[in-house]
Design an enzyme around this catalytic site. Structure first.
Site, PDB file in Angstrom:
ATOM      1  CG  PHE A 141       7.479   2.083   5.395  1.00 54.49           C
ATOM      2  CD1 PHE A 141       8.851   2.071   5.599  1.00 54.49           C
ATOM      3  CD2 PHE A 141       6.855   3.307   5.215  1.00 54.49           C
ATOM      4  CE1 PHE A 141       9.582   3.250   5.632  1.00 54.49           C
ATOM      5  CE2 PHE A 141       7.570   4.493   5.252  1.00 54.49           C
ATOM      6  CZ  PHE A 141       8.943   4.463   5.451  1.00 54.49           C
TER       7      PHE A 141
ATOM      8  N   GLY B 270      17.424   3.040  35.311  1.00 59.05           N
ATOM      9  CA  GLY B 270      18.368   2.695  34.255  1.00 59.05           C
ATOM     10  C   GLY B 270      18.103   1.339  33.629  1.00 59.05           C
TER      11      GLY B 270
ATOM     12  CD  GLU C  21      -4.702  -1.746   8.077  1.00 60.00           C
ATOM     13  OE1 GLU C  21      -3.551  -1.289   8.131  1.00 60.00           O
ATOM     14  OE2 GLU C  21      -5.384  -1.750   7.031  1.00 60.00           O
TER      15      GLU C  21
ATOM     16  CG  MET D 289      -2.006   1.045   1.227  1.00 60.71           C
ATOM     17  SD  MET D 289      -3.090   0.944   2.709  1.00 60.71           S
ATOM     18  CE  MET D 289      -3.682  -0.732   2.652  1.00 60.71           C
ATOM     19  CB  THR D 290       3.157   2.629   2.572  1.00 58.84           C
ATOM     20  OG1 THR D 290       2.128   2.506   3.559  1.00 58.84           O
ATOM     21  CG2 THR D 290       3.916   3.921   2.818  1.00 58.84           C
ATOM     22  CD  GLU D 291       2.757   4.289  -4.614  1.00 61.55           C
ATOM     23  OE1 GLU D 291       2.089   3.491  -5.291  1.00 61.55           O
ATOM     24  OE2 GLU D 291       2.967   5.481  -4.960  1.00 61.55           O
TER      25      GLU D 291
ATOM     26  NE  ARG E  58      15.969  -0.727  42.157  1.00 66.25           N
ATOM     27  CZ  ARG E  58      17.254  -0.906  41.948  1.00 66.25           C
ATOM     28  NH1 ARG E  58      17.770  -2.134  41.944  1.00 66.25           N
ATOM     29  NH2 ARG E  58      18.063   0.126  41.718  1.00 66.25           N
TER      30      ARG E  58
ATOM     31  N   GLY F 294       6.510   8.194  -1.584  1.00 67.56           N
ATOM     32  CA  GLY F 294       5.966   9.550  -1.573  1.00 67.56           C
ATOM     33  C   GLY F 294       4.545   9.661  -1.078  1.00 67.56           C
TER      34      GLY F 294
ATOM     35  CD  GLN G 220      11.337   8.343  34.675  1.00 70.52           C
ATOM     36  OE1 GLN G 220      11.492   8.203  33.465  1.00 70.52           O
ATOM     37  NE2 GLN G 220      12.156   9.070  35.410  1.00 70.52           N
TER      38      GLN G 220
END
Length: 375
Positions: free
Chosen positions: A150, A337, A239, A119-121, A265, A123, A333
């Site tokens: 894509f 780390g 979809e 589908m996607t091009e 934690r 441009g 968050q």
């Protein structure tokens, strides 16, 4: 949900644990899943679950599809682009001639063919009317020229639905859908590179090029030129709901992983869950998840009843994916780390979530479609 769907969910979960989860790292490195996964899924009855048995399907409903989508999200699986395969399947179910259905659906159900839609091009993205790929009639064939990008399942695809112009002067009415069977065996078809993405690394996403690609005229979907835009519009609500279902389930999975982490934690002598900020933030996210779950289940029932309209499906897509990104970000968050380390599921969820607001029509387009329904 009912007892039958609960048993089905258990089978899906076992299949994912055995056939998908152990291979995720390998697939992410090479950017595509094993071809045999599709055959195994077909043998397990996980393809075309809501397609009639006469065409090789399982004869179920979209509820079965939703269960698979949810279990993929709960397992953190984005490599297997089953949702795209099922979208292609329903273009065949909803738009194909009886002969085309008999020819293609059993192969999609067994995994002999993997479905993809071009589908996607380069441009053109959400503006489907602007596609430039063209198909010219040449005897009993079409010659197709153009390029697409894509394209999910572009590496393995055995049935490629190509969105193209059969009449360059007719705008939306000049768009047609033409199916290329086993395209890699056809002269004029070239598969470009597999694209490197921020997330969903194990899902093959390819560039495709057509240079006088010859496809039999009998592969024109529905048998009539100029029906492509309407065929696309009729299938897009489904979809977009597929994306919304996966979004809410992924956000639920993020909350599950985060709760496990903050319960264990410790900081300053207390678990993270004992801090008021943690409790209030997660209370807010759980409220949003509950609202999202109720709405998505409402949309699924609407689809089952044949009453899901484009505006409501657009709401499910934009709101679900927006909340997915927000919830995953806030959950990450709490990991500090460690949330930035891809060995943690929450980090991979963060990477995988971002594209959800882009494909299937950007969230900005979703809002425009909703706004039109208010006029």
């Amino acid at each position: 949900m009912n007892e039958e769907l609960t048993l089905f969910r258990d089978n899906v979960r076992k299949f994912i644990a055995a056939e998908i989860t152990p291979h995720e790292e390998q697939w992410a490195e090479r950017q595509y899943v094993d071809r045999d996964l599709w055959h195994k899924a077909g043998a397990a009855g996980l393809l075309c679950t809501d397609v009639a048995e006469e065409y090789g399907g399982a004869g179920g409903t979209f509820a079965h599809e939703a269960v698979i989508l949810e279990e993929q999200a709960y397992a953190g699986n984005t490599a297997w682009a089953k949702g795209v395969h099922e979208i292609v399947t329903h273009y065949i179910v909803g738009c194909a001639t009886p002969e085309q259905k008999k020819r293609w659906l059993p192969k999609l159900a067994s995994g002999e063919m993997v479905g993809a839609i071009a589908m996607t091009e380069p441009g053109t993205g959400s503006d489907l009317q602007a596609v430039r790929t063209r198909a010219e009639r040449d005897g009993d064939s079409y010659l197709i020229n153009g390029s697409k990008t894509f394209i999910s399942n572009g590496h393995h695809c055995g049935l490629l639905i190509i969105v193209c112009k059969t009449d360059l002067s007719a705008g939306a009415k000049g768009i047609s859908l033409i199916a290329a069977e086993n395209p890699t065996e056809l002269p004029g078809y070239k598969r470009g590179r597999l694209l490197h993405k921020i997330g969903q690394k194990g899902q093959d996403t390819a560039e495709l090029f057509f240079e006088n690609l010859r496809v039999p005229a009998e592969n024109l979907l529905g048998g009539r030129e100029g029906q492509g835009f309407y065929q696309l519009m009729n299938q897009l609500p489904r979809e977009r709901l597929i994306i919304g279902v996966g979004a809410i389930a992924a956000a639920e999975a993020a909350m599950h992983h985060t709760l496990d982490y903050v319960r264990q934690r410790k900081a300053f002598g207390k678990t993270l869950l004992e801090f008021q900020n943690t409790r209030f933030k997660l209370a807010e996210r759980q409220t949003e998840l509950t609202i999202g779950r109720v709405f998505i289940d409402h949309c699924i029932q609407k689809l089952l009843d044949g009453k899901l309209d484009a505006a409501t499906a657009s709401m499910a897509k934009w709101w679900g994916t927006q909340k997915q990104c927000e919830i995953v970000d806030e959950c990450l968050q709490f990991f500090g780390g460690f949330g930035y380390m891809t060995e943690y599921p929450i980090a991979r969820m963060y990477q995988d979530a971002r594209v959800q607001k882009i494909y299937g029509g950007t969230n900005e387009i979703m809002k425009e479609l909703i706004a039109r329904s208010l006029e």
